[in-house]
Design a protein around this motif. Structure first.
Motif, PDB file in Angstrom:
ATOM      1  N   LEU A  28       0.853  -1.185   0.000  1.00 16.37           N
ATOM      2  CA  LEU A  28       0.000   0.000   0.000  1.00 16.37           C
ATOM      3  C   LEU A  28       0.886   1.232   0.000  1.00 16.37           C
ATOM      4  CD1 LEU A  28      -2.742  -0.996   2.582  1.00 16.37           C
ATOM      5  CD2 LEU A  28      -2.979  -0.818   0.093  1.00 16.37           C
ATOM      6  N   TYR A  29       0.474   2.239  -0.771  1.00 12.40           N
ATOM      7  CA  TYR A  29       1.290   3.438  -0.837  1.00 12.40           C
ATOM      8  C   TYR A  29       1.348   4.100   0.539  1.00 12.40           C
ATOM      9  CZ  TYR A  29       3.298   7.905  -1.565  1.00 12.40           C
ATOM     10  OH  TYR A  29       4.128   8.975  -1.429  1.00 12.40           O
ATOM     11  N   GLU A  85       7.956   5.370   0.985  1.00 11.03           N
ATOM     12  CA  GLU A  85       8.609   6.009  -0.162  1.00 11.03           C
ATOM     13  C   GLU A  85       9.888   6.733   0.270  1.00 11.03           C
ATOM     14  OE1 GLU A  85       7.976   9.457  -3.548  1.00 11.03           O
ATOM     15  OE2 GLU A  85       6.297   8.979  -2.217  1.00 11.03           O
ATOM     16  N   ALA A  86       9.837   7.401   1.412  1.00 15.14           N
ATOM     17  CA  ALA A  86      11.007   8.138   1.904  1.00 15.14           C
ATOM     18  C   ALA A  86      12.193   7.210   2.159  1.00 15.14           C
ATOM     19  CB  ALA A  86      10.646   8.896   3.184  1.00 15.14           C
ATOM     20  N   GLU A  87      11.902   5.933   2.438  1.00 16.31           N
ATOM     21  CA  GLU A  87      12.961   4.946   2.657  1.00 16.31           C
ATOM     22  C   GLU A  87      13.461   4.351   1.345  1.00 16.31           C
ATOM     23  OE1 GLU A  87      11.466   2.063   5.421  1.00 16.31           O
ATOM     24  OE2 GLU A  87      10.895   3.607   6.871  1.00 16.31           O
ATOM     25  N   ALA A 116       9.531  -4.197  -6.091  1.00 22.53           N
ATOM     26  CA  ALA A 116       8.458  -4.633  -6.998  1.00 22.53           C
ATOM     27  C   ALA A 116       7.988  -3.477  -7.882  1.00 22.53           C
ATOM     28  CB  ALA A 116       7.286  -5.209  -6.211  1.00 22.53           C
ATOM     29  N   VAL A 117       7.961  -2.274  -7.340  1.00 25.38           N
ATOM     30  CA  VAL A 117       7.565  -1.090  -8.110  1.00 25.38           C
ATOM     31  C   VAL A 117       8.633  -0.764  -9.143  1.00 25.38           C
ATOM     32  CG1 VAL A 117       7.034   1.386  -7.975  1.00 25.38           C
ATOM     33  CG2 VAL A 117       6.199  -0.161  -6.187  1.00 25.38           C
ATOM     34  N   THR A 118       9.883  -0.761  -8.718  1.00 23.52           N
ATOM     35  CA  THR A 118      10.993  -0.448  -9.620  1.00 23.52           C
ATOM     36  C   THR A 118      11.046  -1.436 -10.781  1.00 23.52           C
ATOM     37  OG1 THR A 118      12.237   0.528  -7.802  1.00 23.52           O
ATOM     38  CG2 THR A 118      13.503  -0.128  -9.743  1.00 23.52           C
ATOM     39  N   LYS A 119      10.868  -2.707 -10.484  1.00 24.30           N
ATOM     40  CA  LYS A 119      10.913  -3.737 -11.533  1.00 24.30           C
ATOM     41  C   LYS A 119       9.786  -3.534 -12.539  1.00 24.30           C
ATOM     42  CE  LYS A 119      11.040  -8.652 -12.371  1.00 24.30           C
ATOM     43  NZ  LYS A 119      10.395  -9.887 -12.086  1.00 24.30           N
ATOM     44  N   LEU A 120       8.553  -3.323 -12.059  1.00 22.98           N
ATOM     45  CA  LEU A 120       7.423  -3.120 -12.959  1.00 22.98           C
ATOM     46  C   LEU A 120       7.616  -1.843 -13.774  1.00 22.98           C
ATOM     47  CD1 LEU A 120       4.670  -3.947 -14.060  1.00 22.98           C
ATOM     48  CD2 LEU A 120       3.614  -2.815 -12.068  1.00 22.98           C
ATOM     49  N   ASP A 140      -0.396   4.694  -8.329  1.00 19.41           N
ATOM     50  CA  ASP A 140       0.144   5.709  -7.420  1.00 19.41           C
ATOM     51  C   ASP A 140       1.629   5.460  -7.170  1.00 19.41           C
ATOM     52  OD1 ASP A 140      -2.326   6.962  -7.264  1.00 19.41           O
ATOM     53  OD2 ASP A 140      -2.849   6.064  -5.327  1.00 19.41           O
ATOM     54  N   TRP A 141       1.998   4.211  -6.906  1.00 18.92           N
ATOM     55  CA  TRP A 141       3.410   3.893  -6.681  1.00 18.92           C
ATOM     56  C   TRP A 141       4.234   4.161  -7.943  1.00 18.92           C
ATOM     57  CZ3 TRP A 141       6.577   3.755  -2.930  1.00 18.92           C
ATOM     58  CH2 TRP A 141       6.205   3.309  -1.656  1.00 18.92           C
ATOM     59  N   LEU A 142       3.717   3.755  -9.102  1.00 17.37           N
ATOM     60  CA  LEU A 142       4.472   3.939 -10.340  1.00 17.37           C
ATOM     61  C   LEU A 142       4.702   5.412 -10.658  1.00 17.37           C
ATOM     62  CD1 LEU A 142       2.815   1.134 -12.480  1.00 17.37           C
ATOM     63  CD2 LEU A 142       5.214   1.196 -11.735  1.00 17.37           C
ATOM     64  N   SER A 143       3.867   6.278 -10.107  1.00 16.37           N
ATOM     65  CA  SER A 143       3.989   7.708 -10.382  1.00 16.37           C
ATOM     66  C   SER A 143       4.904   8.423  -9.386  1.00 16.37           C
ATOM     67  CB  SER A 143       2.609   8.368 -10.369  1.00 16.37           C
ATOM     68  OG  SER A 143       2.095   8.452  -9.049  1.00 16.37           O
ATOM     69  N   ARG A 144       5.503   7.677  -8.469  1.00 15.02           N
ATOM     70  CA  ARG A 144       6.358   8.268  -7.432  1.00 15.02           C
ATOM     71  C   ARG A 144       7.827   8.047  -7.751  1.00 15.02           C
ATOM     72  NH1 ARG A 144       3.996  11.982  -5.480  1.00 15.02           N
ATOM     73  NH2 ARG A 144       5.519  12.026  -3.822  1.00 15.02           N
ATOM     74  N   PRO A 145       8.729   8.950  -7.445  1.00 10.72           N
ATOM     75  CA  PRO A 145       8.464  10.230  -6.802  1.00 10.72           C
ATOM     76  C   PRO A 145       7.736  11.165  -7.762  1.00 10.72           C
ATOM     77  CG  PRO A 145      10.779  10.091  -7.407  1.00 10.72           C
ATOM     78  CD  PRO A 145      10.154   8.756  -7.725  1.00 10.72           C
TER      79      PRO A 145
END
Length: 184
Positions: free
Chosen positions: A43-44, A49-51, A56-60, A90-95
């Motif tokens: 979950l976002y 994110e700060a850590e 899994a997000v980076t790979k996708l 939401d995760w894919l759009s971060r930062p």
């Protein structure tokens, strides 16, 4: 041509994942459609994110970035996008700003399947609203919204409805033509 097919559902026997598998089987020669899910994406949480962005997000993200196009299949939950799909986006759009870098100009198609009688029209419309903010290059030449999906697939998730198979094949061919036209 390589297309990443992203399922907006997590369930093992997801109809949307099955629909993407069927699309991959119908891909024209020279086109690969590679299935991806949102498994492993937490979950976002801004503190997470700060850590650092989860692996899994980076790979996708890198798989989507390397692909020629993106095909998303979304269920419809309570007349909208499933939370897991919105969370993944939401995760894919971060930062901040990453969404337009990743999705900006990316040829994108939407399909969906639901057990209900109205298809996934509201979910797809809501998803367009979210992705429009990133600048995706949407294929508006075709939509596929499969309703009463329990009659379309067998117990093993195999597409058994010839009419839906023909519609899916037409969709895939049209989407591939759209992506090819963008590559010129």
């Amino acid at each position: 041509m390589k297309i990443i097919a992203l399922s907006g559902a997590l369930r093992r026997a997801s109809y949307n994942t099955a629909l993407l598998r069927a699309a991959a089987a119908l891909a024209p020669e020279g086109v690969t459609i590679e299935l991806r899910t949102l498994h492993g994406i937490p979950l976002y949480d801004g503190d997470v994110e700060a850590e650092g962005i989860p692996e899994a997000v980076t790979k996708l993200r890198e798989e989507i970035r390397a692909a020629d196009a993106l095909l998303i299949s979304t269920p419809e939950y309570n007349n909208a996008i499933p939370g897991v799909l919105k969370n993944g986006l939401d995760w894919l759009s971060r930062p901040s700003g990453e969404g337009s870098k990743l999705f900006g100009g990316k040829p994108t198609g939407l399909i969906g399947a639901t057990p209900g009688g109205f298809g996934t029209v509201q979910s797809q419309d809501a998803l367009l609203s979210v992705l429009r903010a990133f600048g995706n290059d949407f294929w508006m030449g075709g939509r596929l919204m499969v309703s009463r999906v329990g009659t379309v697939f067998d117990a093993d998730g195999v597409l058994v409805d010839d009419k839906v198979r023909a519609q899916l094949q037409q969709f895939v061919q049209g989407f591939v033509a759209f992506v090819q036209a963008r590559a010129v």
